[in-house]
Design a protein around this motif. Structure first.
Motif, mmCIF file in Angstrom:
data_model
loop_
_atom_site.group_PDB
_atom_site.id
_atom_site.type_symbol
_atom_site.label_atom_id
_atom_site.label_comp_id
_atom_site.label_asym_id
_atom_site.label_seq_id
_atom_site.Cartn_x
_atom_site.Cartn_y
_atom_site.Cartn_z
ATOM 1 N N THR A 296 -14.399 52.643 66.173
ATOM 2 C CA THR A 296 -13.075 52.018 66.103
ATOM 3 C C THR A 296 -13.164 50.612 65.508
ATOM 4 N N ALA A 297 -14.133 49.833 65.970
ATOM 5 C CA ALA A 297 -14.285 48.462 65.467
ATOM 6 C C ALA A 297 -14.615 48.452 63.972
ATOM 7 N N LEU A 298 -15.444 49.380 63.535
ATOM 8 C CA LEU A 298 -15.772 49.459 62.111
ATOM 9 C C LEU A 298 -14.508 49.649 61.270
ATOM 10 N N GLY A 299 -13.639 50.545 61.739
ATOM 11 C CA GLY A 299 -12.401 50.806 61.005
ATOM 12 C C GLY A 299 -11.495 49.588 60.943
ATOM 13 N N ILE A 300 -11.355 48.889 62.064
ATOM 14 C CA ILE A 300 -10.481 47.711 62.121
ATOM 15 C C ILE A 300 -11.018 46.594 61.231
ATOM 16 N N LEU A 301 -12.331 46.342 61.312
ATOM 17 C CA LEU A 301 -12.912 45.240 60.552
ATOM 18 C C LEU A 301 -12.939 45.545 59.056
ATOM 19 N N LYS A 302 -13.125 46.806 58.701
ATOM 20 C CA LYS A 302 -13.091 47.167 57.284
ATOM 21 C C LYS A 302 -11.707 46.927 56.702
ATOM 22 N N GLN A 303 -10.689 47.294 57.446
ATOM 23 C CA GLN A 303 -9.313 47.090 56.974
ATOM 24 C C GLN A 303 -8.984 45.597 56.882
ATOM 25 N N ARG A 304 -9.483 44.810 57.829
ATOM 26 C CA ARG A 304 -9.167 43.377 57.862
ATOM 27 C C ARG A 304 -9.932 42.587 56.801
ATOM 28 N N PHE A 305 -11.246 42.895 56.609
ATOM 29 C CA PHE A 305 -12.071 42.037 55.767
ATOM 30 C C PHE A 305 -12.421 42.645 54.410
ATOM 31 N N GLY A 306 -12.098 43.873 54.174
ATOM 32 C CA GLY A 306 -12.301 44.467 52.861
ATOM 33 C C GLY A 306 -13.735 44.376 52.388
ATOM 34 N N GLU A 307 -13.941 43.764 51.210
ATOM 35 C CA GLU A 307 -15.276 43.681 50.631
ATOM 36 C C GLU A 307 -16.201 42.746 51.416
ATOM 37 N N ARG A 308 -15.630 41.946 52.284
ATOM 38 C CA ARG A 308 -16.472 41.079 53.120
ATOM 39 C C ARG A 308 -16.966 41.799 54.372
ATOM 40 N N PHE A 309 -16.774 43.095 54.423
ATOM 41 C CA PHE A 309 -17.344 43.922 55.496
ATOM 42 C C PHE A 309 -18.120 45.057 54.846
ATOM 43 N N GLN A 310 -19.419 45.131 55.137
ATOM 44 C CA GLN A 310 -20.302 46.092 54.474
ATOM 45 C C GLN A 310 -21.002 46.991 55.485
ATOM 46 N N THR A 311 -21.164 48.265 55.112
ATOM 47 C CA THR A 311 -21.853 49.212 55.986
ATOM 48 C C THR A 311 -22.985 49.948 55.275
ATOM 49 N N GLY A 312 -23.347 49.535 54.068
ATOM 50 C CA GLY A 312 -24.447 50.180 53.359
ATOM 51 C C GLY A 312 -25.765 49.997 54.093
ATOM 52 N N GLN A 313 -26.618 51.004 53.994
ATOM 53 C CA GLN A 313 -27.881 50.973 54.739
ATOM 54 C C GLN A 313 -28.748 49.776 54.368
#
Length: 474
Positions: A18-35
């Motif tokens: 849930t937090a990943l989804g919220i932070l991705k929507q809020r911060f866009g390219e400033r939120f990264q999940t690549g390995q």
């Protein structure tokens, strides 16, 4: 606890998703999940295994840090503050997953107050960046851990380094700080006054808390005038004991040494080869003095006389900036020089600190351990305050060698504690030294747990560091 069997924190899979989804929507390219970027934000500087976060976010203000922490608090997701990643005891690992908060875009110098000898900066400012900015003011910030670390990270780990014998550690040089606490509130721990008796000292509580009590968002630091003159050089000794005794005598007679660093014979061999130094392959002290032209000359001559009493010398010193820079560059590159002693090996870097009257004994017993256990492990030390480092080089694919290295580190830590010292002078506890904190401080650790539970009841701020969450082992 062996380093190869690090404690894991239970993952909250639903909350993390849930937090990943919220932070991705809020911060866009400033939120990264690549390995790759997640692994870069876990522990990669030494042998401690990597435990990557689930996402990395790059805030640009204290308000954005508050947003991140509030989201993570609502969904019980770990928050791991990240500076430059130069810490050495697994501080930025994410044993329960969660969000790495990379603070390097918060890198503004907010104010410099020359008349008051202080400045206020954001946590992503590095020590080298700050001193470059300050150069034209005639001021500088002296704490120098070697790596170009972020000042927020240096405060979080209570860093010190080569200048600590004269200027102290981060503990003595932070006047105030701001931090986002576990519930998302932003606090400021003190004003800019040089002293205060107002309430609990929250500044010192957060310094050295390793991101487990709050996320630092600004710091007000003490500054110092750039010395009129600096002299320094290298002095060889017949033994580590002789070098340590010269250090003790130098401190006891009150010579205001700014830096006094020990390298043992093996470390000097590595530095000679790597940095092309022309000094004897024996234990050496790197020494520096700050003051007036006449003062640094007198101090250097006095130290040379003391060194001679203990069989050292000649003390080769200089006031030429370029020559001194070469010496200290070699000292700061000791880690990389050490790796040349065993190409392909992985390094386990550890440190302890003892009263300087026990320093020679502690190092001698440590060198005996290294020989007995068949290890390659050079030694360097900030010996003016009794602190030294050992870099164990090992094959991490050889379980027997890992076991020997871990046994060596355990014996070193317990030896220092037994000499009324500490298992870490400046690296911190992190994950790597959790097992030794109880041995060193006993019931005090219970009160640390109480503070942690009061300030972070959900255990979301850098969990799994400093101590285990449960009761203290008996």
């Amino acid at each position: 606890m062996a380093l190869s069997d690090l404690k894991r924190v239970v993952r909250n899979e639903g909350g993390i998703e849930t937090a990943l989804g919220i932070l991705k929507q809020r911060f866009g390219e400033r939120f990264q999940t690549g390995q790759a970027i997640r692994e870069q934000h876990a522990h990669t500087t030494t042998y401690i295994p990597t435990q990557a976060p689930d996402g990395v976010v790059f805030p640009q203000s204290a308000g954005e840090v508050q947003e991140i922490v509030k989201v993570c608090a609502e969904h019980r997701v770990p928050v791991i503050a990240f500076g430059t990643g130069t810490s050495l005891e697994g501080h930025v690992n994410a044993p329960g997953g969660g969000i790495s908060v990379d603070l390097m875009q918060m890198n503004r110098i907010l104010a410099v107050n020359p008349e008051d000898l202080d400045c206020t900066i954001e946590p992503g400012v590095t020590r080298e960046d700050l001193n470059t900015y300050l150069r034209d003011t005639g001021l500088f910030f002296p704490i120098d851990p070697g790596a170009n670390a972020s000042l927020g990270g240096m405060a979080a780990t209570r860093a010190s380094g080569t200048n600590a014998v004269r200027y102290g550690t981060m503990r003595e040089n932070v006047l105030s700080l701001s931090a986002v606490m576990a519930d998302g509130r932003l606090i400021t721990t003190a004003r800019r006054a040089k002293k205060s008796s107002a309430g609990y000292d929250l500044t010192r509580l957060l310094i050295g808390s390793e991101g487990t009590l709050g996320v630092i968002t600004s710091l007000t630091l003490k500054l110092y005038g750039i010395p009129q003159a600096i002299s320094g050089g290298v002095c060889a000794f017949p033994s580590v004991e002789a070098a340590c005794n010269a250090v003790i005598a130098t401190i006891q007679v009150g010579i205001p040494v700014a830096r006094i660093e020990l390298v043992n014979a093996l470390q000097m061999r590595a530095m000679k080869n790597y940095s092309k130094l022309d000094y004897p392959e024996s234990p050496c002290l790197f020494v520096e003095f700050h003051g007036s032209d006449a003062g640094v000359k007198e101090q250097a001559e006095s130290f040379g006389e003391i060194a001679e009493e203990f069989g050292g010398g000649p003390f080769l010193w200089t006031s030429v900036a370029e020559e001194r820079a070469k010496l200290w560059k070699a000292r700061h590159e000791a880690y990389w020089a050490s790796l040349t002693l065993r190409p392909g090996a992985k390094a386990l870097s550890t440190d302890v600190c003892v009263p300087i009257s026990r320093l020679a004994e502690c190092i001698a017993e440590t060198e005996a351990d290294i020989a007995e256990m068949g290890l390659i492990a050079p030694i360097v030390g900030h010996v003016g305050d009794g602190n030294f480092h050992v870099l164990v080089l090992m094959d991490i694919n050889d379980p027997a060698e890992i076991e020997r290295a871990e046994e060596f580190v355990a014996r070193l830590n317990l030896r220092a504690i037994g000499m009324e010292g500490t298992c870490t002078g400046e690296h911190g506890i992190g994950q790597g030294k959790v097992a030794f904190l109880d041995r060193e401080l006993g019931d005090s650790v219970d009160f640390m747990r109480t503070i942690k539970k009061a300030l972070d009841p959900q255990d979301i701020l850098n969990p799994g560091k400093i101590f285990s969450a449960g009761a203290r082992p008996t």
